[in-house]
Design an enzyme around this catalytic site. Sequence first.
Site, short mmCIF file in Angstrom:
data_model
loop_
_atom_site.label_atom_id
_atom_site.label_comp_id
_atom_site.label_asym_id
_atom_site.label_seq_id
_atom_site.Cartn_x
_atom_site.Cartn_y
_atom_site.Cartn_z
N SER A 1 107.63 -0.61 10.15
CA SER A 1 107.76 -2.02 9.74
C SER A 1 107.68 -2.16 8.23
CB SER A 1 106.69 -2.88 10.42
OG SER A 1 105.42 -2.61 9.87
N ASN A 2 106.99 -1.21 7.58
CA ASN A 2 106.91 -1.27 6.11
C ASN A 2 107.09 0.13 5.53
OD1 ASN A 2 106.54 -2.52 3.60
ND2 ASN A 2 104.32 -2.25 3.67
N ASP B 1 105.37 0.85 18.54
CA ASP B 1 104.28 -0.03 18.14
C ASP B 1 102.97 0.44 18.75
OD1 ASP B 1 102.73 -2.44 17.70
OD2 ASP B 1 104.71 -3.32 17.28
N PHE C 1 95.63 3.58 10.67
CA PHE C 1 96.09 2.86 9.48
C PHE C 1 96.95 1.64 9.83
CE2 PHE C 1 95.92 7.27 7.74
CZ PHE C 1 95.13 7.06 6.63
N SER D 1 88.72 -2.16 4.19
CA SER D 1 89.03 -2.52 2.81
C SER D 1 87.81 -3.14 2.14
CB SER D 1 90.17 -3.53 2.83
OG SER D 1 90.27 -4.19 1.60
N TYR E 1 94.12 -11.70 6.32
CA TYR E 1 94.22 -10.23 6.30
C TYR E 1 92.82 -9.63 6.27
CZ TYR E 1 94.03 -5.76 3.98
OH TYR E 1 93.69 -4.47 3.64
N LYS F 1 90.35 -7.28 9.08
CA LYS F 1 89.60 -6.03 8.81
C LYS F 1 88.13 -6.22 9.21
CE LYS F 1 92.92 -3.47 7.22
NZ LYS F 1 93.39 -2.32 8.00
N PRO G 1 94.94 -17.66 -7.22
CA PRO G 1 93.92 -18.19 -6.32
C PRO G 1 93.37 -17.09 -5.40
CG PRO G 1 95.89 -19.58 -6.28
CD PRO G 1 96.23 -18.36 -7.08
N GLY G 2 92.07 -17.08 -5.22
CA GLY G 2 91.46 -16.11 -4.31
C GLY G 2 91.00 -14.83 -4.99
N ASP G 3 91.45 -14.59 -6.24
CA ASP G 3 91.05 -13.36 -6.94
C ASP G 3 89.59 -13.44 -7.40
OD1 ASP G 3 93.31 -11.87 -6.72
OD2 ASP G 3 93.99 -12.15 -8.80
N1 UFG Z 1 97.20 -8.65 -11.02
C1 UFG Z 1 97.91 -9.18 -12.09
N2 UFG Z 1 99.26 -9.30 -11.95
C2 UFG Z 1 99.93 -8.94 -10.82
C3 UFG Z 1 99.18 -8.39 -9.75
C4 UFG Z 1 97.82 -8.26 -9.88
O1 UFG Z 1 97.35 -9.53 -13.12
O2 UFG Z 1 101.16 -9.09 -10.75
C5 UFG Z 1 95.75 -8.45 -11.18
C6 UFG Z 1 94.90 -9.20 -10.18
O3 UFG Z 1 94.64 -10.51 -10.63
C7 UFG Z 1 93.66 -8.32 -10.08
C8 UFG Z 1 94.21 -6.90 -10.31
O4 UFG Z 1 95.46 -7.08 -10.94
O5 UFG Z 1 92.77 -8.62 -11.11
C9 UFG Z 1 94.43 -6.12 -9.03
O6 UFG Z 1 95.23 -6.87 -8.14
P1 UFG Z 1 95.92 -6.23 -6.85
O7 UFG Z 1 96.74 -7.30 -6.20
O8 UFG Z 1 96.60 -4.97 -7.20
O9 UFG Z 1 94.68 -5.83 -5.94
P2 UFG Z 1 93.51 -6.75 -5.35
O10 UFG Z 1 92.24 -6.19 -5.91
O11 UFG Z 1 93.76 -8.18 -5.51
O12 UFG Z 1 93.63 -6.45 -3.80
C10 UFG Z 1 93.61 -5.13 -3.31
C11 UFG Z 1 94.49 -5.05 -2.07
C12 UFG Z 1 93.92 -5.81 -0.93
C13 UFG Z 1 92.52 -5.41 -0.71
C14 UFG Z 1 91.69 -5.49 -1.96
C15 UFG Z 1 90.35 -4.87 -1.74
O13 UFG Z 1 95.75 -5.59 -2.34
O14 UFG Z 1 94.66 -5.51 0.23
O15 UFG Z 1 92.32 -4.75 -3.01
O16 UFG Z 1 89.49 -5.16 -2.76
F1 UFG Z 1 91.97 -6.21 0.22
#
Ligand code: UFG
Length: 333
Positions: A34-35, A58, A80, A124, A148, A152, A292-294
């Site tokens: 699927s990915n 699947d 996974f 995660s 998501y 988990k 949002p959510g970061d």
């Molecule tokens: N970021 C940017 N620009 C982008 C993408 C990300 O500045 O285009 C920043 C984000 O704000 C963050 C950092 O880069 O500060 C890392 O972002 P990622 O999206 O690469 O990773 P995340 O930490 O947000 O999330 C990852 C996985 C999730 C998992 C999580 C576990 O994507 O599946 O780590 O902590 F749940």
Amino acid sequence: MKVLVTGGTGFIGSHTCCVLLEEGHEVVVIDNFSNSSKEVAEKIKEISDRNITLYEGDVADKDLLRGIFANEKIDVVIHFAAYKAVGESVKLPLKYYRNNLGNTLSLLEVMDEYNCKRLVFSSSATVYGTPEALPIKESFPLSTTNPYGTTKLMIEQILKDLAKADPTWSIAILRYFNPIGAHPSGLIGENPNDIPNNLMPYIVKVANKELEILSIFGDDYDTKDGTGVRDYIHVMDLAKGHLKAIEKVMKETKIDCYNLGTGEGYSVLELVETFKKVNNIDVPYQIVSRRPGDIAACYADPSYALEELGFKAEKGIEEMCKDAYNFIIKNKE
Ligand code: UFG
């Protein structure tokens, strides 16, 4: 050992298959692509010069699973297979709950039927929500901010309930921090088809001029330079963590959780600058508002994984940046 790897052609799964084969284990993969793609299975064989047994389908399909467990004498399963896009999970929660929970329940039921009760589960660091302190220990409170992450966390709970009801299950829950990089051969790596959600695949596509400019989500966090801090771990190190985890579940019958990270936090700007330096290439960027959510910062206390599994990440961010770009270059050719 004979290891069933669900989602074995995905980003982390494919690197784990290579490490398992290199260690002499037999590998059986179930994947619905699927990915990912069938080509990845060929690349795994090419890298390791070994064969894998591939079942297309699947993990939710219990009859297919029954066929696999009846045909192969599986010793241990690494699970996974899951959807993993945070943003999509917010828009399509049912898709995520149906897939991630449904396929896990099918897998556990069939494992139980065939008395195969050794499992390594792909969780995660997202289950820590906004961490109460840093670095993050396994004992910290758990919460999530998107469907998501909730899948988990729910699966972790299902596994804990299962192991409580039947203590003959042996389960390692691996909480990954931010896996990046690629196999040093450049044959397998991370190459999302759509516009990437994650930082490293985005950087790589900007460097490769497939995308124009990287947007950095916020420079006003309470971190060393204002940009988000994460614990990036080389996918080859992460793959080796799975090897340690299968050794653990074969040796000791219990359920436990382990952080797989390096313990080092790097900011977005540090990662971008390192990438530019080691690959000698420009990555234009702009600062935009927070996503949002970061969260501001997230990095592991990796000491429990070291004590219990004997796992320690070895590769630094320079190598992660080099290998990530090398994969793209090789695939361009
Ligand atoms: N970021 C940017 N620009 C982008 C993408 C990300 O500045 O285009 C920043 C984000 O704000 C963050 C950092 O880069 O500060 C890392 O972002 P990622 O999206 O690469 O990773 P995340 O930490 O947000 O999330 C990852 C996985 C999730 C998992 C999580 C576990 O994507 O599946 O780590 O902590 F749940």
